[in-house]
Write an enzyme that holds these catalytic residues in place. Structure first.
Site, PDB file in Angstrom:
ATOM      1  N   ASP A  63      27.238   0.050  -5.378  1.00 45.27           N
ATOM      2  CA  ASP A  63      27.405   0.871  -6.573  1.00 45.27           C
ATOM      3  C   ASP A  63      28.528   1.887  -6.415  1.00 45.27           C
ATOM      4  OD1 ASP A  63      26.651   1.868  -9.198  1.00 45.27           O
ATOM      5  OD2 ASP A  63      25.819   3.597  -8.140  1.00 45.27           O
TER       6      ASP A  63
ATOM      7  N   HIS B  92       0.841  -1.190   0.000  1.00 44.67           N
ATOM      8  CA  HIS B  92       0.000   0.000   0.000  1.00 44.67           C
ATOM      9  C   HIS B  92       0.881   1.247   0.000  1.00 44.67           C
ATOM     10  CE1 HIS B  92      -2.588  -3.116   1.701  1.00 44.67           C
ATOM     11  NE2 HIS B  92      -3.595  -2.419   1.221  1.00 44.67           N
TER      12      HIS B  92
END
Length: 157
Positions: free
Chosen positions: A125, A76
């Site tokens: 990363d 949600h």
């Protein structure tokens, strides 16, 4: 523990759980991840030419928590009242700890887990130029409070 998966109906079709009848309560979840780094990468963290990887990871985790419902199909959309991500250098790597809070009819476990996961991926990363063998491990829910299922603390269930 529930005897059925809440995101599936009797026919086995996946669906978003209807939380419209649930009372909005204060809810908080804390998740963690660990990024295993070798000594050379750990030593290079403060001088990384791309910037401070841990600060970038914090911001990425916070941003990810706010976008969890866009990434996890049955989540949600929640108005988060608080998100915090900490990335700490410890022996053998970086420990990520993410906290998410809201007042809603459903919990924030997925937001905390997403924040920890994306923060860990961001550390990878930002440091992969130094080592492609970095491992992300132990993405776990540490605790949650609020809601019908009550309090959960890892190791106490």
């Amino acid at each position: 523990m529930s005897e059925k998966l809440s995101h599936f109906d009797e026919a086995g079709q996946a669906h978003m759980v209807d939380v419209s009848a649930k009372a909005a309560t204060q809810r908080e979840a804390v998740a963690a991840a660990f990024v295993e780094l070798n000594e050379a990468v750990l030593a290079a963290l403060p001088q990384n030419p791309k910037g401070n990887p841990l600060e970038v990871a914090r911001f990425a985790g916070i941003q990810a928590a706010k976008r969890t419902s866009e990434l996890i199909p049955m989540c949600h959309p929640l108005a988060l009242s608080f998100v915090d991500v900490q990335a700490t250098v410890v022996a053998g790597g970086v420990e990520i700890r993410a906290t998410a809070a809201t007042v809603a009819g459903t919990g924030v476990e997925m937001e905390a887990m997403t924040a920890a996961s994306v923060a860990a991926l961001t550390v990878y990363d930002m440091t992969k130029a130094l080592d492609k063998g970095i491992r992300i491990r132990e993405i776990v829910l540490l605790s949650k409070t609020g809601g019908k299922s009550g309090e959960y603390r890892r190791g106490n269930s």
